[in-house]
Design an enzyme around this catalytic site. Sequence first.
Site, PDB file in Angstrom:
ATOM      1  N   THR A 174       1.665  66.706 -34.150  1.00 41.04           N
ATOM      2  CA  THR A 174       1.671  65.960 -35.392  1.00 41.04           C
ATOM      3  C   THR A 174       1.375  66.918 -36.541  1.00 41.04           C
ATOM      4  OG1 THR A 174       0.804  63.981 -36.478  1.00 41.04           O
ATOM      5  CG2 THR A 174      -0.746  65.257 -35.139  1.00 41.04           C
ATOM      6  N   LYS A 224       4.512  70.501 -37.287  1.00 34.50           N
ATOM      7  CA  LYS A 224       5.897  70.244 -36.906  1.00 34.50           C
ATOM      8  C   LYS A 224       6.855  71.372 -37.290  1.00 34.50           C
ATOM      9  CE  LYS A 224       5.265  65.249 -36.882  1.00 34.50           C
ATOM     10  NZ  LYS A 224       5.757  63.929 -37.343  1.00 34.50           N
ATOM     11  N   ASN A 245       8.166  67.513 -32.886  1.00 35.50           N
ATOM     12  CA  ASN A 245       6.945  66.768 -32.574  1.00 35.50           C
ATOM     13  C   ASN A 245       6.666  66.711 -31.073  1.00 35.50           C
ATOM     14  OD1 ASN A 245       8.885  64.855 -31.724  1.00 35.50           O
ATOM     15  ND2 ASN A 245       7.570  63.151 -32.311  1.00 35.50           N
ATOM     16  N   GLY A 283       4.186  51.616 -39.569  1.00 36.22           N
ATOM     17  CA  GLY A 283       4.754  52.691 -38.764  1.00 36.22           C
ATOM     18  C   GLY A 283       4.474  52.597 -37.277  1.00 36.22           C
ATOM     19  N   SER A 325      -5.638  59.678 -33.629  1.00 36.49           N
ATOM     20  CA  SER A 325      -4.380  59.549 -32.900  1.00 36.49           C
ATOM     21  C   SER A 325      -4.451  58.483 -31.804  1.00 36.49           C
ATOM     22  CB  SER A 325      -3.989  60.889 -32.273  1.00 36.49           C
ATOM     23  OG  SER A 325      -2.826  60.742 -31.478  1.00 36.49           O
TER      24      SER A 325
END
Length: 278
Positions: free
Chosen positions: A64, A68, A89, A237, A18
């Site tokens: 994440t 969710k 989220n 993304g 992350s």
Amino acid sequence: MLTGPTRLAVWGDPIAHSRSPRLHAAAYGVLGLDWEYDRRQVDDASFIGEIEALDATWRGLSLTMPLKQVAAARAATLDDDARLTGAVNTYLLTADGPHGFNTDVGGLARALDEYGVREPRLVRVLGAGATATSAVVAAARAGASTIEVRARRPEAAARLTDLGAALQVEVRARSLDDPHLASADATIAALPGGIDLGPVGDALASGSGPLVDVVYGGWPTPLALAWERAAVAAHDGLGMLLHQALLQVRVFVAEDPARPLSREPEVLAAMRIALMGD
């Protein structure tokens, strides 16, 4: 200076990859907030126990996969995007319980705007899973009048056509390899990053606007390469990740994802630099 709870973290499984800690640290540095933001590996089976163990020092959580949906079910309240998608989220933790937000929708809508996709006539969404649900809502937020959802099993997209009715936009469900291709102003890929659609990918790229592939590992993806062959822009993304994180910072600081931060342009610039760091 904001007072009160100062602890934040991102939870998920896996979580070591992350980039959220660096994004949030950059934001709070600009804002002069001495807040702690960490990461923790939490799966859906242990989520409730972990939430119940949090004390009053906690301000909020970024959530994440695979959390969710369970987070949405556990929330005391849901914002509109969380309610529409059934996915959360972001948690703002208060004495009244966790308040759930879905900033993925707004983050993707802001990324589309950054890529020049404004008031699109038709947006194509690839996939019919949880991320595709957020993509459909984001496309509607961007002003799309028609959204075409392509999935291996079009029947899996039935709930997205129902969602379109709630959003007052037309959502059409088609198979991934349906040869009838309308021109699209943008394509949002919500498929596993390594998937290779072969000639179907090249057909989808032809006559399409820019691609936003929500993955940001293993770039370029096979889909991105298909768009490259068609000489059309492809975006990973990271833009969505950046903008959804900015909206999370708004939630944690101002308790409202629609309320801009003080010095927000500086905050966004610092987060953008942090995102691209090694």
